[in-house]
Design an enzyme around this catalytic site. Structure first.
Site, short mmCIF file in Angstrom:
data_model
loop_
_atom_site.label_atom_id
_atom_site.label_comp_id
_atom_site.label_asym_id
_atom_site.label_seq_id
_atom_site.Cartn_x
_atom_site.Cartn_y
_atom_site.Cartn_z
N HIS A 265 0.89 -1.26 0.10
CA HIS A 265 0.06 -0.20 0.02
C HIS A 265 0.81 1.16 0.08
CE1 HIS A 265 -3.37 2.40 0.62
NE2 HIS A 265 -3.91 2.14 1.84
N HIS A 304 -2.29 -1.75 -10.40
CA HIS A 304 -3.39 -0.93 -9.45
C HIS A 304 -4.26 -1.80 -9.44
CE1 HIS A 304 -5.59 1.91 -6.92
NE2 HIS A 304 -4.33 2.25 -6.77
N ASP A 360 2.90 5.73 -6.95
CA ASP A 360 4.29 5.56 -6.12
C ASP A 360 5.42 5.35 -6.92
OD1 ASP A 360 3.22 5.47 -3.46
OD2 ASP A 360 2.40 3.59 -3.86
N1 CMC Z 1 4.76 -6.35 -11.24
C1 CMC Z 1 4.80 -7.54 -12.24
N2 CMC Z 1 3.54 -8.22 -12.26
C2 CMC Z 1 2.39 -7.61 -11.67
C3 CMC Z 1 2.57 -6.57 -11.00
C4 CMC Z 1 3.53 -5.78 -10.83
N3 CMC Z 1 3.86 -4.66 -10.34
N4 CMC Z 1 1.32 -6.05 -10.51
C5 CMC Z 1 0.39 -6.92 -10.93
N5 CMC Z 1 0.84 -8.13 -11.74
C6 CMC Z 1 0.50 -9.30 -12.31
C7 CMC Z 1 0.42 -10.23 -11.51
O1 CMC Z 1 1.35 -11.22 -11.35
C8 CMC Z 1 -0.76 -10.99 -12.02
O2 CMC Z 1 -0.52 -11.77 -13.05
P1 CMC Z 1 -1.07 -13.06 -13.63
O3 CMC Z 1 -2.45 -12.85 -14.04
O4 CMC Z 1 -0.33 -13.79 -14.65
O5 CMC Z 1 -1.09 -14.10 -12.24
C9 CMC Z 1 -1.58 -9.85 -12.76
O6 CMC Z 1 -0.45 -8.93 -12.75
C10 CMC Z 1 -2.67 -9.12 -11.86
O7 CMC Z 1 -2.09 -8.98 -10.48
P2 CMC Z 1 -2.86 -9.03 -9.15
O8 CMC Z 1 -1.90 -9.20 -7.91
O9 CMC Z 1 -3.79 -10.09 -9.15
O10 CMC Z 1 -3.31 -7.68 -9.09
P3 CMC Z 1 -3.95 -6.90 -7.48
O11 CMC Z 1 -5.09 -6.00 -7.86
O12 CMC Z 1 -4.23 -7.99 -6.75
O13 CMC Z 1 -2.71 -6.05 -7.18
C11 CMC Z 1 -1.13 -4.54 -6.51
C12 CMC Z 1 -2.42 -4.79 -7.21
C13 CMC Z 1 -1.14 -2.89 -6.66
C14 CMC Z 1 -1.07 -4.95 -5.22
C15 CMC Z 1 -0.14 -4.99 -7.51
O14 CMC Z 1 -0.25 -4.53 -8.86
C16 CMC Z 1 1.32 -5.02 -7.14
O15 CMC Z 1 1.77 -5.53 -6.28
N6 CMC Z 1 2.12 -3.72 -7.40
C17 CMC Z 1 3.25 -3.41 -6.91
C18 CMC Z 1 3.25 -2.51 -5.55
C19 CMC Z 1 2.86 -1.32 -5.80
O16 CMC Z 1 3.21 -0.46 -6.78
N7 CMC Z 1 1.60 -0.90 -4.90
C20 CMC Z 1 1.22 0.53 -5.01
C21 CMC Z 1 -0.23 0.20 -5.42
S1 CMC Z 1 -0.67 2.10 -5.75
C22 CMC Z 1 -1.02 2.59 -4.06
C23 CMC Z 1 -2.32 3.35 -3.77
O17 CMC Z 1 -3.03 3.67 -4.43
O18 CMC Z 1 -2.45 3.13 -2.19
#
Ligand code: CMC
Length: 427
Positions: A265, A304, A360
């Site tokens: 987060h 995101h 971020d």
């Molecule tokens: N790098 C590589 N692959 C990714 C990434 C990433 N940063 N984010 C998502 N994916 C892939 C993930 O592996 C999955 O692939 P597959 O379908 O093959 O399994 C697909 O994209 C969907 O990802 P998810 O993890 O199911 O998506 P989510 O909605 O649960 O997670 C997230 C969202 C923000 C936690 C994630 O994108 C992430 O970990 N990003 C990096 C951390 C980050 O930058 N966080 C800040 C978010 S913005 C802060 C805010 O608004 O407060």
């Protein structure tokens, strides 16, 4: 004549052929109605498709990359508003008149001091305490200094706590920063603006008044505006969930700060910098990207839960980077970040999954240029997010449909085991 029949969804249970009709309201069906009719629960870890409340605070269209506070586009607010005006907007639902604005700024400015015992409490932390841990504890501790805050149904009491919290967050945040440096805590300067005062409490030494560069002050205001609210994210959900027990707002907000502490987060910008440092040079980018695609790494600052397009805040921050770097000199990690972004935006892995830079990706670079250590990044997020948390908390308190948060579970453990006392088991 217009058709006034309510829109419905028919669910057929193929186990026994029974059919259930659910009313569709605002693009949703009631989960509790669904449960009552079908006897089934909805399984939704991480609430990816569950609306937990009705809210008129922040609108996001993730597909289109739109973010609005109370209907006002984030781009316009970042361009022409101030953080305190935005905080007023979030809390009150509409923009202030000139008089309301003056009163609001006056109130916030004159509540920036904290009780001296809060200072002693903070001084009691270990010399290397993480500032976010200090912030969440000291905000939680404020509830003991304002016990009347428990009276959450009194409008005036609520207003006082909201003013206090927005006013005191920079003080507590700045002191948690000074603590790690072994420097004296600087008291608020009520002649300065909100952002200037924060910079003063962070960086002032022996000068009579801290004189911040106006370009940096404006950049900080913009960052504060961009972080002020983001609808039902993890920390806001924590504030609402804890707040639903009708606890005082300091305790609810400190739960929000705790949620924001986590690397997925608020901690993501710190993780971005670590990642950029690890990559080190542009030549190492292809190998890093291969690791990401294989699932060994994550491209931090990308992706995101809601935005499946460029995060509009990332666009504004990218612009703010230029203004800050004009004053501070360019952060050498910027080059690597820009190259990563360029490659990712063209790479099929990221395009297919709709992974774009989020807020971020660039904010850490700015914070670092402003001389903040990485541990301070989440604190810089928590300070402005306080107005959003409180706007959401106010909405929760007044929402007759809300109940104490209490999700269901699908139990996967053992049942009806026979307990054998330790003495027998270990004999
Ligand atoms: N790098 C590589 N692959 C990714 C990434 C990433 N940063 N984010 C998502 N994916 C892939 C993930 O592996 C999955 O692939 P597959 O379908 O093959 O399994 C697909 O994209 C969907 O990802 P998810 O993890 O199911 O998506 P989510 O909605 O649960 O997670 C997230 C969202 C923000 C936690 C994630 O994108 C992430 O970990 N990003 C990096 C951390 C980050 O930058 N966080 C800040 C978010 S913005 C802060 C805010 O608004 O407060």
């Amino acid at each position: 004549m217009t058709d006034t029949t309510p829109a419905t969804l028919t669910v057929r249970d193929n186990r026994d052929g029974s059919e259930h009709e659910l009313t569709i309201t605002d693009g949703a069906v009631s989960a509790s109605e669904f449960g009552k009719q079908t006897g089934l629960a909805l399984y939704d870890p991480g609430f990816t498709n569950t609306a937990s409340c009705r809210s008129a605070v922040t609108y996001i269209d993730g597909e289109a990359g739109i973010l609005e506070y109370r209907g006002y586009p984030i781009e316009q607010l970042a361009e022409s508003s101030t953080y305190l005006e935005v905080a007023y907007l979030l809390i009150h639902g509409e923009l202030p008149t000139q008089q309301q604005h003056e009163e609001w700024v006056h109130e916030i400015t004159f509540h920036t001091y904290v009780h001296e015992n809060v200072k002693s409490l903070m001084q009691g932390f270990r010399y290397d305490a993480h500032p976010m841990g200090m912030l969440l504890s000291s905000v939680g501790a404020l509830s003991t200094f304002y016990p009347e805050s428990r009276d959450i149904h009194d409008e005036q009491v609520r207003h006082e706590q909201i003013v206090r919290m927005i006013a005191k967050m920079p003080t507590l945040g700045a002191w948690s920063f000074r603590h790690a440096q072994g420097k004296p805590y600087i008291y608020p300067d009520n002649e300065l603006s909100y952002a200037e005062n924060f910079l003063s409490m962070l960086f002032k030494m022996s000068e009579r008044q801290y004189d911040a560069d106006p370009r940096l002050v404006r950049a900080l205001e913009i960052l504060f505006i961009l972080h002020a609210d983001h609808e039902q994210n993890c920390s806001t959900n924590a504030v609402r969930s804890v707040g639903s027990s009708q606890v005082d707002p300091y305790s609810a907000v400190s739960a929000g700060i705790a949620a924001l502490y986590g690397p997925l987060h608020g901690g993501a910008n710190e993780a971005v910098l670590k990642m950029l440092r690890k990559i080190k040079t542009k030549d190492n980018i292809p190998a890093f990207m291969e690791g990401v695609k294989k699932g060994d790494e994550r491209l931090m600052g990308f992706g995101h839960r809601v935005y499946k397009n460029y995060d509009p805040r990332a666009t504004i921050i990218k612009k703010a980077c230029d203004d800050v770097f004009e004053v501070t000199g360019v952060n050498p990690l910027l080059e690597i970040a820009q190259e990563l972004e360029k490659i990712a935006l063209e790479d099929e892995y990221f395009v297919k999954r709709k992974l774009y830079p989020n807020v971020d990706f660039y904010s850490g670079l700015i914070y670092e240029a402003l001389q903040f250590p990485a541990e301070m990044f989440t604190v810089l997020f928590a300070i402005p997010r306080t107005s959003g948390w409180l706007a959401q908390w106010l909405e929760l308190v007044d929402d007759k449909e809300q109940k104490i948060a209490r999700p269901k579970q699908i139990y996967t453990g053992e049942r009806q085991l026979k307990f054998v006392p330790a003495a027998e088991r270990w004999a």
